[in-house]
Design a protein around this motif. Structure first.
Motif, mmCIF file in Angstrom:
data_model
loop_
_atom_site.group_PDB
_atom_site.id
_atom_site.type_symbol
_atom_site.label_atom_id
_atom_site.label_comp_id
_atom_site.label_asym_id
_atom_site.label_seq_id
_atom_site.Cartn_x
_atom_site.Cartn_y
_atom_site.Cartn_z
ATOM 1 N N ALA A 152 -5.070 -12.274 10.154
ATOM 2 C CA ALA A 152 -6.414 -10.616 11.316
ATOM 3 C C ALA A 152 -7.676 -11.633 10.666
ATOM 4 O O ALA A 152 -8.020 -11.759 11.950
ATOM 5 C CB ALA A 152 -6.411 -9.995 10.676
ATOM 6 N N PHE A 153 -8.130 -12.477 9.964
ATOM 7 C CA PHE A 153 -9.607 -13.271 9.745
ATOM 8 C C PHE A 153 -9.269 -14.518 10.689
ATOM 9 O O PHE A 153 -9.465 -15.051 11.403
ATOM 10 C CB PHE A 153 -9.572 -13.493 8.511
ATOM 11 C CG PHE A 153 -10.546 -12.883 7.854
ATOM 12 C CD1 PHE A 153 -11.950 -12.110 7.724
ATOM 13 C CD2 PHE A 153 -10.004 -11.951 6.933
ATOM 14 C CE1 PHE A 153 -12.411 -11.429 7.148
ATOM 15 C CE2 PHE A 153 -10.890 -10.890 6.346
ATOM 16 C CZ PHE A 153 -11.797 -10.344 6.389
ATOM 17 N N GLU A 154 -7.510 -15.473 10.632
ATOM 18 C CA GLU A 154 -7.772 -16.614 11.599
ATOM 19 C C GLU A 154 -7.805 -16.255 13.265
ATOM 20 O O GLU A 154 -8.542 -17.208 14.173
ATOM 21 C CB GLU A 154 -6.122 -17.236 11.741
ATOM 22 C CG GLU A 154 -6.084 -17.712 9.838
ATOM 23 C CD GLU A 154 -4.657 -18.566 9.798
ATOM 24 O OE1 GLU A 154 -4.130 -17.904 11.096
ATOM 25 O OE2 GLU A 154 -4.692 -18.460 8.975
ATOM 26 N N ALA A 158 -11.038 -17.135 15.217
ATOM 27 C CA ALA A 158 -10.722 -17.928 16.506
ATOM 28 C C ALA A 158 -11.888 -17.386 18.134
ATOM 29 O O ALA A 158 -12.164 -17.842 18.468
ATOM 30 C CB ALA A 158 -9.059 -17.887 16.442
ATOM 31 N N ARG A 159 -11.708 -15.581 17.800
ATOM 32 C CA ARG A 159 -11.659 -15.178 19.373
ATOM 33 C C ARG A 159 -13.406 -14.903 19.642
ATOM 34 O O ARG A 159 -13.696 -15.239 19.928
ATOM 35 C CB ARG A 159 -10.752 -13.291 19.055
ATOM 36 C CG ARG A 159 -9.995 -13.527 19.282
ATOM 37 C CD ARG A 159 -9.288 -12.171 19.407
ATOM 38 N NE ARG A 159 -7.675 -11.983 20.155
ATOM 39 C CZ ARG A 159 -7.066 -10.949 20.069
ATOM 40 N NH1 ARG A 159 -7.962 -9.612 19.916
ATOM 41 N NH2 ARG A 159 -6.200 -10.617 20.353
ATOM 42 N N ALA A 160 -13.753 -14.547 17.857
ATOM 43 C CA ALA A 160 -14.959 -15.217 17.938
ATOM 44 C C ALA A 160 -16.266 -15.583 18.044
ATOM 45 O O ALA A 160 -16.496 -16.518 18.862
ATOM 46 C CB ALA A 160 -15.624 -14.595 16.305
ATOM 47 N N ALA A 163 -15.535 -16.069 21.797
ATOM 48 C CA ALA A 163 -16.055 -15.367 22.891
ATOM 49 C C ALA A 163 -17.967 -15.860 22.299
ATOM 50 O O ALA A 163 -18.281 -15.732 23.444
ATOM 51 C CB ALA A 163 -16.537 -13.570 21.616
ATOM 52 N N SER A 164 -18.071 -16.436 21.136
ATOM 53 C CA SER A 164 -19.403 -16.585 21.648
ATOM 54 C C SER A 164 -19.919 -17.976 22.234
ATOM 55 O O SER A 164 -20.676 -17.825 22.752
ATOM 56 C CB SER A 164 -19.615 -17.442 19.106
ATOM 57 O OG SER A 164 -20.789 -17.568 19.354
ATOM 58 N N ALA A 165 -18.494 -18.890 22.427
ATOM 59 C CA ALA A 165 -18.918 -20.219 23.081
ATOM 60 C C ALA A 165 -18.884 -19.693 24.877
ATOM 61 O O ALA A 165 -19.978 -20.065 25.377
ATOM 62 C CB ALA A 165 -18.130 -21.530 22.715
ATOM 63 N N VAL A 330 -12.034 -8.477 14.390
ATOM 64 C CA VAL A 330 -12.966 -8.333 12.933
ATOM 65 C C VAL A 330 -12.634 -7.243 12.423
ATOM 66 O O VAL A 330 -12.685 -6.375 11.392
ATOM 67 C CB VAL A 330 -14.883 -8.940 13.516
ATOM 68 C CG1 VAL A 330 -15.468 -8.207 12.197
ATOM 69 C CG2 VAL A 330 -15.004 -9.618 14.086
ATOM 70 N N GLU A 331 -12.915 -5.508 13.457
ATOM 71 C CA GLU A 331 -12.634 -4.553 12.785
ATOM 72 C C GLU A 331 -11.049 -4.469 12.366
ATOM 73 O O GLU A 331 -11.027 -3.938 10.928
ATOM 74 C CB GLU A 331 -12.754 -4.003 14.359
ATOM 75 C CG GLU A 331 -12.565 -1.827 13.925
ATOM 76 C CD GLU A 331 -13.651 -1.799 12.706
ATOM 77 O OE1 GLU A 331 -13.082 -1.167 11.765
ATOM 78 O OE2 GLU A 331 -14.703 -2.271 12.454
ATOM 79 N N GLU A 332 -10.751 -5.083 12.832
ATOM 80 C CA GLU A 332 -8.764 -4.412 12.358
ATOM 81 C C GLU A 332 -8.833 -5.805 11.369
ATOM 82 O O GLU A 332 -8.111 -5.635 10.229
ATOM 83 C CB GLU A 332 -7.715 -5.564 13.892
ATOM 84 C CG GLU A 332 -6.573 -6.280 13.164
ATOM 85 C CD GLU A 332 -5.957 -4.441 12.497
ATOM 86 O OE1 GLU A 332 -4.772 -4.718 11.923
ATOM 87 O OE2 GLU A 332 -6.090 -3.349 13.555
#
Length: 384
Positions: A152-154, A158-160, A163-165, A330-332
């Protein structure tokens, strides 16, 4: 991946069992060691042993966490890092005295188990035969939950990052597009102002030319009327009855008796004046046309800039949606982390649990919290 299921070490004797233990990856070696000596000093020294393990993995340039021992050069670097005064040879000599290493053996690597045996002056016979807990099923479930948290953290990380980029790029492009649109609109306004100024400068010359052209047209119309009447009377003087012909001849004579010279002079004068006015107006008319063309170009550029800004705004909206998806990931991660923590707390309360293993999982979960926002239960990396 490390195999943390409790088991008995294979081997016909304790030395063989120790050899089997040292073939495990760093994490499994250390967890076995912690389980064996938890009540003696393991709980107190767990955090130091955690740090030893991370450094071992860091210095293992080839296998990292999947390794089981360091070569002599990196083993020396490890000892120097933690300010241990002994050498690798001294460490091995001490283990040979205890029988942990055969007198004739020449190991190519230094497993972390060998260092821990020396560091804490422990009996390797006790180590290899130590109980690893009697709740293998629950420990396997705890490991499964940790694996879920890691996955879940991976995903969330990755999404964070994505999304940030994407958001930074979209935000940058939108800023550039807004600036470009403003610049284009400013140029458009300037072009319109220049066009209006050119039209204003041309206006008196244009009006004078138009007035002269109107007067010239009137003179030409009078001349055309004169010539038309003359042709008509000439035709009538040659056709019809004698009376009609005589009448036409009289009227023609009267018309010819009129002096057309003033009209012709007026026309010539007017034509000259018109040409002069047209010449005077020419540069102002050209300036107006140039300003009109510049204004059209500026309008097109402004329209394109507005379209680009709209595209940039849409991209930013898409990046915001991606950020929302990242927040959901992140919530997951937070939910699964809490679930794993609750399960470990429950296992710790049960008798017979492998305390070293459970501490290690809790410590790994603590590391995972560094990647959670503080508002969602994360911890600062500096404080972790």
């Amino acid at each position: 991946m490390a195999d943390n299921k409790p088991k008995v070490l294979p081997g016909a004797n304790d030395a063989a069992k120790l050899e089997a233990l040292t073939q495990k990856v760093y994490k499994d070696q250390v967890i076995w060691f912690l389980n064996a000596f938890w009540d003696d000093f393991g709980e107190k020294e767990a955090e130091n042993i955690w740090k030893f393990t991370l450094k071992y993995q860091d210095l293992d340039l080839e296998k990292k966490a999947e390794g089981n021992g360091l070569d002599e050069l990196n083993a020396h670097r490890f000892l120097e890092f933690f300010k241990e005064t002994l050498t690798v040879h001294e460490l091995r000599d001490r283990l040979r005295e205890t029988g942990a290493i055969a007198q004739t053996a020449k190991p190519k690597t230094v497993p972390i188990t060998h260092f821990l045996l020396f560091k804490y002056n422990t009996d390797f016979h006790t180590l290899v035969n130590a109980s690893q807990g009697d709740n293998a099923k629950e420990i396997a479930e705890a490991q499964r939950k940790l694996d879920e948290v890691s996955k879940a953290f991976e995903v969330s990380e990755a999404r964070a990052k994505e999304a940030s980029a994407a958001y930074r790029e979209a935000e940058s492009r939108e800023r550039e597009a807004v600036a470009s649109e403003k610049e284009a609109r400013d140029r458009e306004a300037d072009a319109k102002a220049r066009e209006a100024e050119a039209i204003e400068r041309e206006a008196p010359f244009k009006q004078a030319q138009q007035e002269l052209e109107a007067a010239l047209a009137e003179l030409k119309a009078q001349e055309d009327a004169y010539n038309s009447k003359k042709s008509e009377l000439q035709k009538k003087s040659e056709e019809g009855s004698v009376v009609q012909q005589n009448k036409a001849k009289n009227e023609l004579a009267q018309l010819l008796a009129e002096d057309p010279l003033p009209l012709r002079r007026a026309k010539i004068t007017q034509e000259a004046a018109t040409k002069k006015a047209e010449k005077a107006r020419a540069p102002f008319e050209a300036a107006t046309k140039t300003a009109e063309a510049a204004r059209r170009v500026a309008e097109e550029a402004a329209a394109e800039a507005s379209a680009s800004r709209h595209v940039a705004s849409e991209a930013k909206s898409a990046s915001e949606r991606a950020k929302e998806a990242a927040d959901a990931a992140v919530e997951e991660s937070r939910r699964r982390l809490q679930e794993a923590e609750d399960y470990l707390t429950e296992l710790n309360s049960r008798p017979g649990s492998a305390k070293g293993f459970l501490w290690w999982l809790e410590r790994e979960l603590q590391e995972k919290k560094k990647y959670l926002p503080e508002r969602k239960g994360g911890v600062r990396k500096a404080d972790a």
